[in-house]
Design an enzyme around this catalytic site. Structure first.
Site, mmCIF file in Angstrom:
data_model
loop_
_atom_site.group_PDB
_atom_site.id
_atom_site.type_symbol
_atom_site.label_atom_id
_atom_site.label_comp_id
_atom_site.label_asym_id
_atom_site.label_seq_id
_atom_site.Cartn_x
_atom_site.Cartn_y
_atom_site.Cartn_z
ATOM 1 N N TYR A 98 0.868 -1.056 0.212
ATOM 2 C CA TYR A 98 0.238 0.140 0.085
ATOM 3 C C TYR A 98 0.794 1.160 -0.083
ATOM 4 C CZ TYR A 98 -3.715 3.261 1.910
ATOM 5 O OH TYR A 98 -4.495 4.193 2.357
ATOM 6 N N LYS A 144 -1.622 -1.314 -4.002
ATOM 7 C CA LYS A 144 -2.445 -0.150 -3.889
ATOM 8 C C LYS A 144 -1.949 1.009 -4.078
ATOM 9 C CE LYS A 144 -6.063 1.923 -1.035
ATOM 10 N NZ LYS A 144 -6.602 2.019 0.508
#
Length: 348
Positions: free
Chosen positions: A178, A206
């Site tokens: 992330y 992400k």
């Protein structure tokens, strides 16, 4: 100098043994003992195929405990709306406000109740590698299908330190990295992701930096989920992102699924942009928590330091619901404007 072992089941190779940035091949990193005897039931490919993943909200009771009845209802709404995965205890789910016991319990509860119907991705990241390793081991032990890992925040580290951190958790199971520099204070540069991309459990990223970064990775065959709802349509259809890890899908999962599956749809995207912009008018999840309360799908209970949006923003939300259509939102009650006194703020 050898990096410290986070627990007896995981051992990193010595730093001087590994080539610069690459840290050797994945085979040089010892697997956790559990993984050596019990293969994971979820393959990395099952995670990389997901197009709509909801970063799900965590609802609370007035005494501050999890409202599991409301939570289960929210997960069911996500499944019915077409979401294929949920992030449990992420930023939106306020994992940073949970104890690790609460965190792992909620992951296990989600797996036990819904694990055959939706992929459960536990946020087990930390700025401490030791904590990240331990939490990830526990998360996979209770059955999560994949882990979400942020880079070490606040006490930032070097490029080599970033790679070492992720290498410590990658052998445990499918992993999404992330990248959200606005929260972590440090960008994860492409050279880090590229160095990690060959690891079997590296599912993808992400990515919140924007379209140029998305294209940088998709051109190299790296799986990317947009972390920006307002950019996810173009990331998906113009820059080849796999899909989105979404806040907005908490509220309109069916419409977000259409946005990810049914081809370019500028009209639907434009229709949803006012809602997306409203959701990020203050740091997430303040607006989402306010919206869920106004829709009657979660109690108006906030764990501090989060507090509800001001009255004018609460009124604006009701107007947005009317414009998009109440039938597209989760829950059955009409959207209402709550008073300040309706909200409960929990400090302990």
């Amino acid at each position: 100098m050898a990096l410290p072992a986070a627990n007896p089941g995981v051992r990193l190779v010595g730093w001087k043994e590994a080539p610069a940035l690459g840290l050797g091949s994945p085979s040089r990193l010892a697997l956790p003992r559990r993984a050596a005897v019990a293969p994971h039931r979820t393959s990395t490919g099952e995670i990389t195929s997901l197009r709509l993943i909801t970063a799900v909200k965590t609802p609370y009771l007035p005494d501050g405990r999890f409202d599991l009845e409301a939570y289960d209802s929210l997960i069911n709404m996500q499944i019915e709306g077409g979401a294929e995965g949920v992030i449990v205890g992420g930023t939106t789910g306020e994992g940073h406000l949970m104890s690790w016991d609460e965190h792992i319990m909620l992951i296990g509860h989600t797996v036990n109740c819904f694990g055959t119907r939706i992929k459960v991705i536990g946020n087990t990241g930390s700025n401490s590698t030791r904590e990240a390793v331990h939490a990830t081991e526990q998360g996979f032990a209770v059955g999560m299908h994949a882990a979400l890992h942020i880079n070490p925040y606040y006490g930032k580290t070097s490029t080599e330190g970033l790679i070492s951190h992720f290498v410590a958790v990658l052998p445990m199971g499918p992993t999404i990295i992330y990248n959200v520099p606005s929260r972590s204070g440090q960008d994860i540069p492409p050279q880090v992701i590229e160095a990690l991309s060959g690891y079997p459990y590296m599912a993808g990223v992400k990515e919140c930096v924007g379209h140029e970064r998305v294209k940088c990775y998709t051109d190299k065959g790296i799986t990317i989920w947009s972390g920006n709802d307002d950019e996810c349509h173009d990331s998906r259809w113009k820059y080849s992102a796999t899909g989105v890890i979404s806040v907005t899908s908490n509220l309109v999962p069916g419409l977000m699924r259409s946005l990810m599956y049914e081809g370019e749809n500028a009209i639907l995207n434009e229709k949803l942009l006012p809602l997306m912009n409203w959701l990020f008018c203050q740091p997430n999840p303040i607006a989402l928590n306010t919206a869920m309360a106004q829709l009657g799908v979660a109690r108006p209970v906030f764990r501090l330091p989060y507090v509800p949006l001001p009255l004018e923003k609460r009124i604006e939300f009701v107007r947005i619901v009317e414009a998009i259509g109440r039938e597209n939102f989760v829950g059955q009650k009409e959207a209402q404007v709550l008073d300040d006194d309706d909200f409960v703020l929990i400090s302990r």
